[in-house]
Motif scaffolding. Sequence first.
Motif, PDB file in Angstrom:
ATOM      1  N   GLY A 132      47.623  49.625  31.841  1.00  0.00           N
ATOM      2  CA  GLY A 132      46.214  49.279  31.708  1.00  0.00           C
ATOM      3  C   GLY A 132      45.957  47.864  31.267  1.00  0.00           C
ATOM      4  O   GLY A 132      46.373  46.897  31.908  1.00  0.00           O
ATOM      5  N   ALA A 133      45.263  47.723  30.149  1.00  0.00           N
ATOM      6  CA  ALA A 133      44.807  46.418  29.670  1.00  0.00           C
ATOM      7  C   ALA A 133      45.854  45.673  28.855  1.00  0.00           C
ATOM      8  O   ALA A 133      45.550  44.640  28.259  1.00  0.00           O
ATOM      9  CB  ALA A 133      43.542  46.598  28.839  1.00  0.00           C
ATOM     10  N   GLU A 207      40.274  41.158  52.747  1.00  0.00           N
ATOM     11  CA  GLU A 207      39.583  40.993  51.468  1.00  0.00           C
ATOM     12  C   GLU A 207      40.612  40.700  50.383  1.00  0.00           C
ATOM     13  O   GLU A 207      41.518  41.497  50.128  1.00  0.00           O
ATOM     14  CB  GLU A 207      38.796  42.265  51.132  1.00  0.00           C
ATOM     15  CG  GLU A 207      37.680  42.556  52.126  1.00  0.00           C
ATOM     16  CD  GLU A 207      36.895  43.807  51.780  1.00  0.00           C
ATOM     17  OE1 GLU A 207      37.449  44.669  51.042  1.00  0.00           O
ATOM     18  OE2 GLU A 207      35.746  43.936  52.223  1.00  0.00           O
ATOM     19  N   ILE A 208      40.479  39.540  49.767  1.00  0.00           N
ATOM     20  CA  ILE A 208      41.414  39.100  48.738  1.00  0.00           C
ATOM     21  C   ILE A 208      40.682  39.128  47.400  1.00  0.00           C
ATOM     22  O   ILE A 208      39.794  38.309  47.138  1.00  0.00           O
ATOM     23  CB  ILE A 208      41.947  37.689  49.039  1.00  0.00           C
ATOM     24  CG1 ILE A 208      42.666  37.687  50.396  1.00  0.00           C
ATOM     25  CG2 ILE A 208      42.886  37.227  47.931  1.00  0.00           C
ATOM     26  CD1 ILE A 208      43.140  36.317  50.831  1.00  0.00           C
ATOM     27  N   TYR A 209      41.047  40.088  46.554  1.00  0.00           N
ATOM     28  CA  TYR A 209      40.339  40.275  45.292  1.00  0.00           C
ATOM     29  C   TYR A 209      40.874  39.321  44.215  1.00  0.00           C
ATOM     30  O   TYR A 209      41.985  38.794  44.311  1.00  0.00           O
ATOM     31  CB  TYR A 209      40.459  41.726  44.831  1.00  0.00           C
ATOM     32  CG  TYR A 209      39.765  42.694  45.760  1.00  0.00           C
ATOM     33  CD1 TYR A 209      38.383  42.792  45.764  1.00  0.00           C
ATOM     34  CD2 TYR A 209      40.488  43.478  46.657  1.00  0.00           C
ATOM     35  CE1 TYR A 209      37.731  43.673  46.617  1.00  0.00           C
ATOM     36  CE2 TYR A 209      39.849  44.354  47.521  1.00  0.00           C
ATOM     37  CZ  TYR A 209      38.467  44.446  47.490  1.00  0.00           C
ATOM     38  OH  TYR A 209      37.824  45.303  48.360  1.00  0.00           O
ATOM     39  N   GLY A 210      40.053  39.123  43.211  1.00  0.00           N
ATOM     40  CA  GLY A 210      40.436  38.239  42.119  1.00  0.00           C
ATOM     41  C   GLY A 210      40.604  36.807  42.563  1.00  0.00           C
ATOM     42  O   GLY A 210      41.314  36.028  41.910  1.00  0.00           O
ATOM     43  N   GLU A 211      39.957  36.443  43.691  1.00  0.00           N
ATOM     44  CA  GLU A 211      40.067  35.096  44.255  1.00  0.00           C
ATOM     45  C   GLU A 211      41.525  34.721  44.515  1.00  0.00           C
ATOM     46  O   GLU A 211      41.883  33.531  44.560  1.00  0.00           O
ATOM     47  CB  GLU A 211      39.415  34.063  43.316  1.00  0.00           C
ATOM     48  CG  GLU A 211      37.951  34.333  42.993  1.00  0.00           C
ATOM     49  CD  GLU A 211      37.030  34.132  44.196  1.00  0.00           C
ATOM     50  OE1 GLU A 211      37.452  33.458  45.158  1.00  0.00           O
ATOM     51  OE2 GLU A 211      35.889  34.649  44.175  1.00  0.00           O
ATOM     52  N   GLY A 212      42.388  35.737  44.687  1.00  0.00           N
ATOM     53  CA  GLY A 212      43.791  35.476  44.992  1.00  0.00           C
ATOM     54  C   GLY A 212      44.632  35.088  43.799  1.00  0.00           C
ATOM     55  O   GLY A 212      45.805  34.721  43.961  1.00  0.00           O
ATOM     56  N   GLU A 269      52.842  36.001  43.328  1.00  0.00           N
ATOM     57  CA  GLU A 269      51.425  35.656  43.430  1.00  0.00           C
ATOM     58  C   GLU A 269      50.831  36.230  44.710  1.00  0.00           C
ATOM     59  O   GLU A 269      51.469  36.215  45.775  1.00  0.00           O
ATOM     60  CB  GLU A 269      51.249  34.139  43.413  1.00  0.00           C
ATOM     61  CG  GLU A 269      51.678  33.459  42.122  1.00  0.00           C
ATOM     62  CD  GLU A 269      50.792  33.834  40.942  1.00  0.00           C
ATOM     63  OE1 GLU A 269      49.605  34.145  41.180  1.00  0.00           O
ATOM     64  OE2 GLU A 269      51.288  33.841  39.803  1.00  0.00           O
ATOM     65  N   LEU A 270      49.617  36.729  44.628  1.00  0.00           N
ATOM     66  CA  LEU A 270      48.974  37.363  45.772  1.00  0.00           C
ATOM     67  C   LEU A 270      48.857  36.405  46.954  1.00  0.00           C
ATOM     68  O   LEU A 270      49.070  36.802  48.101  1.00  0.00           O
ATOM     69  CB  LEU A 270      47.588  37.886  45.373  1.00  0.00           C
ATOM     70  CG  LEU A 270      46.780  38.582  46.471  1.00  0.00           C
ATOM     71  CD1 LEU A 270      47.557  39.737  47.082  1.00  0.00           C
ATOM     72  CD2 LEU A 270      45.450  39.084  45.907  1.00  0.00           C
ATOM     73  N   ASP A 296      40.953  46.823  38.321  1.00  0.00           N
ATOM     74  CA  ASP A 296      42.058  45.935  38.647  1.00  0.00           C
ATOM     75  C   ASP A 296      42.588  45.238  37.400  1.00  0.00           C
ATOM     76  O   ASP A 296      41.856  45.012  36.431  1.00  0.00           O
ATOM     77  CB  ASP A 296      41.620  44.872  39.656  1.00  0.00           C
ATOM     78  CG  ASP A 296      41.765  45.332  41.098  1.00  0.00           C
ATOM     79  OD1 ASP A 296      42.423  46.367  41.322  1.00  0.00           O
ATOM     80  OD2 ASP A 296      41.235  44.656  41.991  1.00  0.00           O
ATOM     81  N   VAL A 297      43.865  44.864  37.441  1.00  0.00           N
ATOM     82  CA  VAL A 297      44.457  44.040  36.391  1.00  0.00           C
ATOM     83  C   VAL A 297      44.983  42.763  37.033  1.00  0.00           C
ATOM     84  O   VAL A 297      45.292  42.738  38.231  1.00  0.00           O
ATOM     85  CB  VAL A 297      45.597  44.771  35.659  1.00  0.00           C
ATOM     86  CG1 VAL A 297      45.061  45.980  34.914  1.00  0.00           C
ATOM     87  CG2 VAL A 297      46.712  45.180  36.618  1.00  0.00           C
ATOM     88  N   HIS A 298      45.061  41.693  36.254  1.00  0.00           N
ATOM     89  CA  HIS A 298      45.465  40.407  36.824  1.00  0.00           C
ATOM     90  C   HIS A 298      46.941  40.382  37.220  1.00  0.00           C
ATOM     91  O   HIS A 298      47.323  39.728  38.180  1.00  0.00           O
ATOM     92  CB  HIS A 298      45.181  39.271  35.834  1.00  0.00           C
ATOM     93  CG  HIS A 298      43.746  38.855  35.802  1.00  0.00           C
ATOM     94  ND1 HIS A 298      42.863  39.314  34.840  1.00  0.00           N
ATOM     95  CD2 HIS A 298      43.029  38.044  36.615  1.00  0.00           C
ATOM     96  CE1 HIS A 298      41.672  38.794  35.059  1.00  0.00           C
ATOM     97  NE2 HIS A 298      41.747  38.026  36.128  1.00  0.00           N
TER      98      HIS A 298
END
Length: 334
Positions: A132-133, A207-212, A269-270, A296-298
Amino acid sequence: MRYLITGTAGFIGFHLAKRLLDDGHFVVGFDGMTPYYDVALKEKRHAILQRSNGFKAVTAMLEDKSALDRAAELAEPDVIVHLAAQAGVRYSLENPRSYVDSNLIGSFNILELARELQPRHLLLASTSSVYGANEKMPFAESDKADEQMTIYAATKKSMELMAHSYAHLFHVPTTAFRFFTVYGPWGRPDMALFKFVDAIRNDRPIEIYGEGRMSRDFTYIDDLVEGIVRLIGVVPSEENRVQSEATIDTLSRNAPFRVVNIGGGQPVELMHFVETIEALVGKPAIRKMLPMQPGDVHRTFADPSLLVALTGFKPDMEVEEGVRRFVEWYQEHY
């Protein structure tokens, strides 16, 4: 040996069952064939397994205890591997009840079955999402994991807790393994790699989440299966408690129960992942950059030291080679 494996029409269960069949074992596969994604893909996986005389399939839902009992009678298992679950982080925002039904009630039925059968080893699939966090990296099994971000992660952590109590009360040797972003041929269509390859080949945006700016500890499917197969032989007991100052063993002091990460400890890295897919597909993606999604988590990042201490193995497939193998499978299959 004789195995009962749940989720054999799914991505991971298919690969594990195939490996065990190739190694000469007998496998009864249990799967609900739910329409969460294309059932035809699940049927094709099972069709491959059914080429072996050592495989028998039972189609039913985990919530159906009588069907599980029938599968157990057929299998007479030495080992039970519980992989079936309602998966998907984002889908848990849309249909949380399906996670309670499958991951809690279904897993409870598996635990009851293990209590009755007393197999040599019960193994359960959990997830890195249980961390999780947590901000401490890499994720170690001994880290506190009490702040799950989704109902999916919460049901998986709850399954771990129930399993510990059953291991303690009924002396069922149990290993729960936490997966880290598994990918490879025959993967699920709702997962990033499948979606990205399919969209790029068909000129649709991805769709790329978290700005990649996210990263994931990608685990290639063959590495994951190797980790599971090796852990099958490491039945939790004081005899194999890891005695190392560098590695904290999660073997319970009160039960034959252990939690183990299966991940390589090499987050990617994404955007590197996307660029790798673009290069292998042979054309650029139409990129749609989006913010982080709820749940989502980073970053995910496994500490694999306990897995290495127990089995001598660590996932090490380079993401470029793993993605290449998936793209080749996709092009052949579709």
